[in-house]
Enzyme design. Sequence first.
Site, PDB file in Angstrom:
ATOM      1  N   GLU A   1      15.549 -21.775 -12.415  1.00  0.00           N
ATOM      2  CA  GLU A   1      15.129 -20.072 -12.249  1.00  0.00           C
ATOM      3  C   GLU A   1      16.673 -19.319 -12.726  1.00  0.00           C
ATOM      4  O   GLU A   1      16.397 -19.160 -13.208  1.00  0.00           O
ATOM      5  CB  GLU A   1      14.127 -20.298 -10.924  1.00  0.00           C
ATOM      6  CG  GLU A   1      13.979 -18.923 -10.557  1.00  0.00           C
ATOM      7  CD  GLU A   1      13.041 -18.470 -11.587  1.00  0.00           C
ATOM      8  OE1 GLU A   1      12.867 -18.849 -11.887  1.00  0.00           O
ATOM      9  OE2 GLU A   1      12.788 -16.586 -11.245  1.00  0.00           O
TER      10      GLU A   1
ATOM     11  N   ARG B   1       2.318   1.757  -8.563  1.00  0.00           N
ATOM     12  CA  ARG B   1       2.836   0.666  -7.969  1.00  0.00           C
ATOM     13  C   ARG B   1       1.720  -0.257  -7.568  1.00  0.00           C
ATOM     14  O   ARG B   1       1.530  -1.332  -7.446  1.00  0.00           O
ATOM     15  CB  ARG B   1       2.917   1.080  -6.404  1.00  0.00           C
ATOM     16  CG  ARG B   1       4.814   2.085  -6.181  1.00  0.00           C
ATOM     17  CD  ARG B   1       4.418   2.233  -4.906  1.00  0.00           C
ATOM     18  NE  ARG B   1       3.889   1.932  -3.821  1.00  0.00           N
ATOM     19  CZ  ARG B   1       4.164   1.062  -3.287  1.00  0.00           C
ATOM     20  NH1 ARG B   1       6.109   1.103  -3.550  1.00  0.00           N
ATOM     21  NH2 ARG B   1       4.241   0.645  -2.020  1.00  0.00           N
TER      22      ARG B   1
ATOM     23  N   GLU C   1      15.802 -14.537 -19.471  1.00  0.00           N
ATOM     24  CA  GLU C   1      15.039 -13.546 -19.856  1.00  0.00           C
ATOM     25  C   GLU C   1      15.004 -11.788 -19.691  1.00  0.00           C
ATOM     26  O   GLU C   1      14.419 -11.341 -20.847  1.00  0.00           O
ATOM     27  CB  GLU C   1      13.928 -13.070 -18.336  1.00  0.00           C
ATOM     28  CG  GLU C   1      12.501 -14.557 -18.384  1.00  0.00           C
ATOM     29  CD  GLU C   1      11.942 -14.517 -16.969  1.00  0.00           C
ATOM     30  OE1 GLU C   1      11.204 -14.710 -16.544  1.00  0.00           O
ATOM     31  OE2 GLU C   1      12.746 -14.318 -15.913  1.00  0.00           O
TER      32      GLU C   1
ATOM     33  N   LYS D   1       4.478  -9.573 -18.265  1.00  0.00           N
ATOM     34  CA  LYS D   1       4.213  -9.404 -16.545  1.00  0.00           C
ATOM     35  C   LYS D   1       3.059 -10.381 -16.416  1.00  0.00           C
ATOM     36  O   LYS D   1       3.152 -11.525 -15.511  1.00  0.00           O
ATOM     37  CB  LYS D   1       3.880  -8.045 -15.911  1.00  0.00           C
ATOM     38  CG  LYS D   1       3.473  -8.813 -14.259  1.00  0.00           C
ATOM     39  CD  LYS D   1       5.645  -8.533 -13.994  1.00  0.00           C
ATOM     40  CE  LYS D   1       5.669  -8.557 -12.279  1.00  0.00           C
ATOM     41  NZ  LYS D   1       6.490  -9.794 -12.415  1.00  0.00           N
TER      42      LYS D   1
ATOM     43  N   ASN E   1       0.641   0.939   6.582  1.00  0.00           N
ATOM     44  CA  ASN E   1       0.961  -0.205   5.676  1.00  0.00           C
ATOM     45  C   ASN E   1       1.219  -0.668   6.457  1.00  0.00           C
ATOM     46  O   ASN E   1       2.268  -0.111   8.024  1.00  0.00           O
ATOM     47  CB  ASN E   1       1.942   0.463   5.002  1.00  0.00           C
ATOM     48  CG  ASN E   1       1.842   0.941   4.019  1.00  0.00           C
ATOM     49  OD1 ASN E   1       0.540   1.346   3.652  1.00  0.00           O
ATOM     50  ND2 ASN E   1       2.430   1.991   2.879  1.00  0.00           N
ATOM     51  N   GLY E   2       1.527  -2.550   6.173  1.00  0.00           N
ATOM     52  CA  GLY E   2       1.880  -3.675   7.190  1.00  0.00           C
ATOM     53  C   GLY E   2       0.744  -4.999   7.549  1.00  0.00           C
ATOM     54  O   GLY E   2       0.088  -4.515   6.686  1.00  0.00           O
TER      55      GLY E   2
ATOM     56  N   CYS F   1       1.124  -0.896  -0.069  1.00  0.00           N
ATOM     57  CA  CYS F   1       0.076   0.284   0.041  1.00  0.00           C
ATOM     58  C   CYS F   1       0.477   1.358  -0.276  1.00  0.00           C
ATOM     59  O   CYS F   1       2.266   1.442   0.142  1.00  0.00           O
ATOM     60  CB  CYS F   1      -0.456   0.494   1.279  1.00  0.00           C
ATOM     61  SG  CYS F   1      -1.863  -1.520   1.414  1.00  0.00           S
TER      62      CYS F   1
ATOM     63  N   TRP G   1      -3.716  -1.781  -1.486  1.00  0.00           N
ATOM     64  CA  TRP G   1      -3.204  -3.228  -2.264  1.00  0.00           C
ATOM     65  C   TRP G   1      -3.728  -4.200  -0.876  1.00  0.00           C
ATOM     66  O   TRP G   1      -2.680  -4.251  -0.590  1.00  0.00           O
ATOM     67  CB  TRP G   1      -1.806  -3.458  -2.273  1.00  0.00           C
ATOM     68  CG  TRP G   1      -1.980  -4.228  -3.625  1.00  0.00           C
ATOM     69  CD1 TRP G   1      -1.720  -3.391  -4.526  1.00  0.00           C
ATOM     70  CD2 TRP G   1      -0.843  -5.842  -3.182  1.00  0.00           C
ATOM     71  NE1 TRP G   1      -1.414  -5.122  -5.409  1.00  0.00           N
ATOM     72  CE2 TRP G   1      -1.242  -5.846  -4.856  1.00  0.00           C
ATOM     73  CE3 TRP G   1      -0.165  -6.338  -3.043  1.00  0.00           C
ATOM     74  CZ2 TRP G   1      -0.343  -7.165  -5.186  1.00  0.00           C
ATOM     75  CZ3 TRP G   1       0.117  -7.743  -2.960  1.00  0.00           C
ATOM     76  CH2 TRP G   1       0.250  -7.776  -4.252  1.00  0.00           C
TER      77      TRP G   1
ATOM     78  N   LYS H   1      16.086 -17.050 -15.136  1.00  0.00           N
ATOM     79  CA  LYS H   1      15.976 -15.132 -15.163  1.00  0.00           C
ATOM     80  C   LYS H   1      17.342 -14.660 -15.633  1.00  0.00           C
ATOM     81  O   LYS H   1      17.120 -13.149 -16.649  1.00  0.00           O
ATOM     82  CB  LYS H   1      17.023 -14.905 -13.943  1.00  0.00           C
ATOM     83  CG  LYS H   1      15.861 -14.995 -12.834  1.00  0.00           C
ATOM     84  CD  LYS H   1      15.233 -14.159 -13.127  1.00  0.00           C
ATOM     85  CE  LYS H   1      13.732 -14.538 -13.034  1.00  0.00           C
ATOM     86  NZ  LYS H   1      12.640 -14.791 -13.152  1.00  0.00           N
TER      87      LYS H   1
ATOM     88  N   HIS I   1      24.501 -36.920 -20.274  1.00  0.00           N
ATOM     89  CA  HIS I   1      23.522 -37.233 -21.210  1.00  0.00           C
ATOM     90  C   HIS I   1      23.128 -36.765 -22.441  1.00  0.00           C
ATOM     91  O   HIS I   1      21.913 -36.125 -23.211  1.00  0.00           O
ATOM     92  CB  HIS I   1      21.881 -37.557 -20.635  1.00  0.00           C
ATOM     93  CG  HIS I   1      22.275 -38.402 -19.330  1.00  0.00           C
ATOM     94  ND1 HIS I   1      22.826 -40.003 -20.276  1.00  0.00           N
ATOM     95  CD2 HIS I   1      22.493 -38.757 -18.462  1.00  0.00           C
ATOM     96  CE1 HIS I   1      22.697 -41.026 -19.205  1.00  0.00           C
ATOM     97  NE2 HIS I   1      22.532 -40.042 -17.931  1.00  0.00           N
TER      98      HIS I   1
HETATM   99  C1  G6P Z   1       4.692 -14.590 -17.653  1.00  0.00           C
HETATM  100  C2  G6P Z   1       5.881 -14.170 -16.604  1.00  0.00           C
HETATM  101  C3  G6P Z   1       6.700 -14.846 -15.909  1.00  0.00           C
HETATM  102  C4  G6P Z   1       6.050 -15.294 -14.764  1.00  0.00           C
HETATM  103  C5  G6P Z   1       4.867 -16.442 -15.212  1.00  0.00           C
HETATM  104  C6  G6P Z   1       3.880 -16.976 -14.709  1.00  0.00           C
HETATM  105  O1  G6P Z   1       5.523 -15.209 -18.450  1.00  0.00           O
HETATM  106  O2  G6P Z   1       6.522 -13.022 -17.679  1.00  0.00           O
HETATM  107  O3  G6P Z   1       7.404 -13.634 -15.257  1.00  0.00           O
HETATM  108  O4  G6P Z   1       6.967 -16.536 -13.689  1.00  0.00           O
HETATM  109  O5  G6P Z   1       4.256 -15.226 -16.288  1.00  0.00           O
HETATM  110  O6  G6P Z   1       3.227 -16.289 -14.191  1.00  0.00           O
HETATM  111  P1  G6P Z   1       2.161 -15.744 -12.880  1.00  0.00           P
HETATM  112  O7  G6P Z   1       1.907 -14.785 -12.520  1.00  0.00           O
HETATM  113  O8  G6P Z   1       0.930 -17.382 -12.974  1.00  0.00           O
HETATM  114  O9  G6P Z   1       2.220 -16.734 -11.632  1.00  0.00           O
END
Ligand code: G6P
Length: 606
Positions: A479, A27, A486, A601, A98-99, A2, A74, A483, A502
């Site tokens: 992961e 935000r 991406e 996103k 907030n919090g 928030c 939020w 990263k 393999h």
């Molecule tokens: C998109 C984003 C990723 C995310 C994926 C799943 O590809 O760029 O960062 O992991 O969607 O999104 P979600 O909101 O379901 O975690």
Amino acid sequence: MCGIVGYKGKKDACGILIEALKRLEYRGYDSAGIAVWHEGKVEVARKKGKVDELRKVIADGSFTGKMGLAHTRWATHGTPSEHNAHPHKAGDVVVVHNGIIENYIELKERLRKEGHKFLSDTDTEVIPHLIASYLKKGMDFVDAVRSALKELKGSYALGIIRETDKMLIAARKESPLIIGVGAGEYFIASDAPAIINRTKRFIFLEDDDIAIFADGTVRLIDLEGKTVKREIHQVQWSDAMAEKGGFKHFMLKEIFEQPRAISDTLIGRVKEERGEVAFEELKLPDLAKVKKIWMVACGTSYHACMIGKYLFESVLHIPVETDIASEFRYREPILKKDDMLVLVSQSGETADTIAAMKEGKKRGVYTLSICNVLGSTLARDADGVIFTHAGPEIGVASTKAFTTQISVLFLLMLHIGERLGKLNKQDISRYINEIKQIPHKVQSILDMSGQIEEMARRYMVHRDFLYLGRGINYPAVLEGALKLKEISYIHAEAYAAGEMKHGPIALIDENMPVVFVSPHDHTYKKTCSNVEEVISRRGRVLIFTDDPLHEMADRVETFFVLPQTIYALQPILSVVPLQLLAYYIANFLGTDVDQPRNLAKSVTVE
Ligand code: G6P
């Protein structure tokens, strides 16, 4: 998270507060509210939706005054709605917060017995009631606030006013709050961008600070009422820098927010003394009948599911099947009536994950979503929901959402383990004790970010990377590689280390950095052999390990020591340097880190 803003000065507060809220819109939020003090009265308006909606409500000019508070919410407790929006009022006390207040249920019960009536589903509402109850006992405003704060467990940034006082009070504990110092006026804000156009002179409040704005000055005290001194800092931030809290990119800011995001995700759920993990309002099915759990998601959230599988299978011995959401419903999964389907999603809006939930519902299984966004489709429509409290994630590449998803899966594992009698209270206390140390351990990795930045400088010239890990760290290297590709557009592949021979081994030569996550667990020896195999093919090895005496330490180019933790929690720690490595490489290459090409996103198409 928030947003809080506040004003006390000589100008019209309303215009300043609305403008400040607008500056926090980037935000994300779901409702907004404002309170303005004028000659012994406080006008309050709240609205679900955008700040512009709120602006319409107050357009009649009735909100005049030179002191006020405003908030964008939020949601964490209670759905996004007008009655849950801030400010909250009790008696003549008005609060924005907030919090998360961890002990709000106990406080609410006690206050109800004293005759207080609650109008929202929020944790926040107990705060004005608590202050009002002390005022009723004859305390002055400052003492009443101090006494109330002493009773709060959890985190808060607060702005507080009351009708019968000209004072504005602000306070913070584990949730950011700054004071902007203007010419004969003061601002408070949870985030600098809200007020950076008004002043560049800030006081950064610290935990347990209380700021009292009265008679044209500000006085700072601690919870005992003793005066504290904080410097005024002159910052040179531009608007864009302020939005990112002084970080160059949202992604970096979010990586650094992880200690707090994980703590917030634990707050209110873990009861270490009682050996218990509790999720508010979560009604699970008859767990004794659940023979299999499915964990389904996309992208980073899918990697969290894979970690969930290792957790549930290694600790509880409950079979877990993971699936990529876009595959799940096209492959005729053999779902049985008593199975449980867990959907993991930061946004709660990913089309394939929603489709997987619908498939589960159609087949009559219990669906549980783990989401970061209150009011999102997965949060609303699944049979049960647990929220990660990561706060809004703006960088497209997910970071803090991931580590909070793992935290929730860990807590869920403990909760189910206890209910099934597979874990006793002592076991759970022990596990809780371990996860409670994680935020601090993540912080210690972040404190070494300079080392990772140097590493990035050394390896940024390469166009292909290989990531290898075993066991619960296999999803962590997946992961890490995700990263890197991406945000830097470098080709990165991850494998379970045992799979190296393999196929991927054919790629290894002196131009191939190979990133190993190699803790001293039951997979240690095997991974050491893999490192050996890479070295003998002249691959450039980077090791991330919790073992400072790792037997390959002196034989590899790059060696980074992580804090130790239990096996189940290792991926939270091992992924953090991999996030940083990807970030710094991308930053050196000058890519658009927060909005990498071709990515979104939230992927709302199948
Ligand atoms: C998109 C984003 C990723 C995310 C994926 C799943 O590809 O760029 O960062 O992991 O969607 O999104 P979600 O909101 O379901 O975690």
